[in-house]
Design an enzyme around this catalytic site. Structure first.
Site, mmCIF file in Angstrom:
data_model
loop_
_atom_site.group_PDB
_atom_site.id
_atom_site.type_symbol
_atom_site.label_atom_id
_atom_site.label_comp_id
_atom_site.label_asym_id
_atom_site.label_seq_id
_atom_site.Cartn_x
_atom_site.Cartn_y
_atom_site.Cartn_z
ATOM 1 N N HIS A 82 22.667 8.951 34.395
ATOM 2 C CA HIS A 82 21.725 9.638 35.282
ATOM 3 C C HIS A 82 21.130 8.642 36.257
ATOM 4 O O HIS A 82 20.980 7.456 35.955
ATOM 5 C CB HIS A 82 20.631 10.378 34.495
ATOM 6 C CG HIS A 82 19.766 9.513 33.623
ATOM 7 N ND1 HIS A 82 18.695 8.800 34.103
ATOM 8 C CD2 HIS A 82 19.786 9.273 32.290
ATOM 9 C CE1 HIS A 82 18.094 8.151 33.106
ATOM 10 N NE2 HIS A 82 18.745 8.425 31.989
ATOM 11 N N ASP A 84 18.096 9.112 37.894
ATOM 12 C CA ASP A 84 16.637 9.177 38.012
ATOM 13 C C ASP A 84 15.962 8.286 36.977
ATOM 14 O O ASP A 84 16.553 7.909 35.960
ATOM 15 C CB ASP A 84 16.134 10.614 37.874
ATOM 16 C CG ASP A 84 16.514 11.254 36.544
ATOM 17 O OD1 ASP A 84 17.676 11.097 36.120
ATOM 18 O OD2 ASP A 84 15.651 11.922 35.929
ATOM 19 N N ASP A 114 17.141 1.992 31.111
ATOM 20 C CA ASP A 114 17.298 3.461 31.096
ATOM 21 C C ASP A 114 17.426 4.016 32.507
ATOM 22 O O ASP A 114 16.442 4.455 33.084
ATOM 23 C CB ASP A 114 16.099 4.074 30.376
ATOM 24 C CG ASP A 114 16.215 5.563 30.176
ATOM 25 O OD1 ASP A 114 17.337 6.100 30.249
ATOM 26 O OD2 ASP A 114 15.171 6.211 29.957
ATOM 27 N N GLU A 146 17.575 13.911 34.669
ATOM 28 C CA GLU A 146 17.711 13.796 33.215
ATOM 29 C C GLU A 146 16.364 13.575 32.561
ATOM 30 O O GLU A 146 16.102 14.068 31.458
ATOM 31 C CB GLU A 146 18.659 12.637 32.869
ATOM 32 C CG GLU A 146 19.036 12.538 31.395
ATOM 33 C CD GLU A 146 18.056 11.762 30.539
ATOM 34 O OE1 GLU A 146 18.140 11.844 29.298
ATOM 35 O OE2 GLU A 146 17.177 11.062 31.120
ATOM 36 N N GLU A 147 15.494 12.824 33.247
ATOM 37 C CA GLU A 147 14.211 12.457 32.663
ATOM 38 C C GLU A 147 13.238 13.632 32.540
ATOM 39 O O GLU A 147 12.183 13.494 31.927
ATOM 40 C CB GLU A 147 13.563 11.325 33.471
ATOM 41 C CG GLU A 147 14.339 10.013 33.452
ATOM 42 C CD GLU A 147 14.336 9.316 32.100
ATOM 43 O OE1 GLU A 147 13.819 9.903 31.132
ATOM 44 O OE2 GLU A 147 14.860 8.195 32.014
ATOM 45 N N GLU A 174 23.621 5.920 27.669
ATOM 46 C CA GLU A 174 22.194 5.700 27.384
ATOM 47 C C GLU A 174 22.039 4.442 26.526
ATOM 48 O O GLU A 174 22.940 4.067 25.771
ATOM 49 C CB GLU A 174 21.616 6.907 26.640
ATOM 50 C CG GLU A 174 21.482 8.160 27.483
ATOM 51 C CD GLU A 174 20.272 8.139 28.405
ATOM 52 O OE1 GLU A 174 19.559 7.117 28.445
ATOM 53 O OE2 GLU A 174 20.042 9.154 29.095
#
Length: 400
Positions: A82, A84, A114, A146-147, A174
């Site tokens: 991801h 974001d 992350d 995603e966050e 991740e």
């Protein structure tokens, strides 16, 4: 890039560090558009002769990116990340959060663990993928939001699953300390807005107390959660489905009956749990409290606002690719489970075998001074080179 003392003798390539420095420089928090970072990635891929496809959101201010390297008519490998990151407001950083800063063998910056560290590692390996993806393709799957509950991934996952030949395996990068993870819990979270009827506390029978109604829901949620502890899966901590009330706000003065309350809760389900059944029990609880509130005041109500939802991941521990991936990371441990959620469950739900494995540590994520070790990046870079070789005509250690 700011550079201080470096103590690690194992370092990633200069190209990887440049890419990660650039990626951290994009303030791609979920509240704003991610198009600048998507533009950067698309331009980088184009430099290597790779076409990419954008999958925009409804508003057009965000997009996922999907690109294929190698023969699209064969099953291959998907690499998922991801773009974001979470905000930095209110955090006490010792260096600018959106400037990559190296000191003592660590690279600091928002998203370093992350998960822009993995994203940069994938991009740094593009020349290797171009060179070696001759027998099987690699698909690059980069999402947004995603966050905030994997909100941007469903369209990307659907596009990946409906490729002419879907991937044989998806690797979600991740931060797992490069350990192979096969499972995590699912989650759904909601916000309840409870509207009552205000009044003087001396005459509560003429009002409808929103906070009292919220408290009844909290008690009911706790009871539902307690009932779920009997079904366990020892692979997780805690080994059962959890129901958690995270916030309850309402009321303003002691002598006033509160006319509004807001309650937020989440449910984290172990694999195999009846998530639909749990939702139905919670819906019945809310309906019961709503009916009681409306009996006190016709204008009273409870509305439900979804916050986030994603499925769990439950890849079989014996999946051959898990053991092969572990060997490529120089770790022969059995696959682990994760305490946090990822987009992996969405790929798994779409019928694509999925594992989680990436550099960094989730314990550093979302905090001030988030960092990733240079040695961790170097290890991830070695993994990407080895994965590239599995896509060649004569792989030495095929992944599939």
């Amino acid at each position: 890039m700011r550079t201080g003392t470096e103590t690690s003798s194992v370092e990633p390539s200069a190209g990887l560090l440049r890419l990660l420095t650039d990626l951290i420089g994009f303030q791609s928090v979920s509240a704003v558009s991610n198009l600048p970072v998507i533009d950067y990635i698309a331009a980088y891929l184009a430099q290597h002769g790779i076409d990419s496809r954008r999958i925009p959101n409804a508003a057009g201010d965000k997009a996922s990116l999907l690109a294929t390297i190698g023969p699209a008519d064969r099953p291959g490998l998907a690499l998922s990340a991801h773009t974001d990151v979470v905000p930095v407001e209110g955090q006490d950083w010792s260096s600018p959060p959106f400037t990559a800063t190296i000191r003592d063998g660590r690279l600091y910056g928002r998203g370093s663990s992350d998960m822009k560290g993995f994203l940069a590692t994938v991009l740094a390996a593009v020349p290797d993928f171009v060179r070696h993806a001759t027998a099987r393709p690699v698909h690059l799957c980069f999402s947004y939001d995603e966050e905030i509950g994997c909100a941007g991934a469903p369209d990307l996952v659907a596009a990946t699953a409906t490729l002419p030949v879907p991937p044989a395996l998806c690797l979600v990068g991740e931060p797992s300390s490069l350990k192979v993870a096969r499972a995590h819990k699912g989650k759904f979270a909601n916000r309840l807005v409870i509207t009552g009827k205000g009044g003087h506390s001396a005459l509560p029978h003429r009002a409808a107390n929103a906070v009292a109604a919220a408290a009844k829901i909290v008690v009911g949620l706790e009871a539902i959660g307690a009932s779920l502890t009997a079904i366990t899966d020892a692979a997780f901590e805690p080994p059962y489905t959890t129901v958690h009330v995270g916030s309850l706000r309402g009321g303003g003065a002691l002598n006033l009956v509160p006319d509004r309350a807001v309650l937020e809760y989440e449910v984290r389900t172990i694999p195999g749990a009846d998530a639909a059944g749990i939702r139905a029990r919670i819906d019945a609880l809310v309906a019961e409290v709503r009916a009681g509130l409306k009996a006190q005041a016709a204008e009273a109500d409870i509305t439900v606002e979804p916050i986030s939802a994603y499925p769990g991941l439950d890849t079989p521990a014996g999946l051959p690719a898990a053991a092969k991936l572990a060997r490529l990371t120089d770790c022969n441990e059995a696959p682990i489970t994760l305490a946090y959620g990822t987009e992996a469950g969405l790929y798994d739900e779409a019928g694509i075998a999925t594992l989680v494995c990436g550099p960094g540590d989730i314990a550093r994520a979302h905090k001030a001074d988030e960092w990733i070790g240079l040695d961790e990046l170097a290890s991830a870079e070695r993994l990407m080179r080895r994965l590239a070789l599995t896509l060649s005509d004569a792989p030495t250690d095929p992944l599939f």
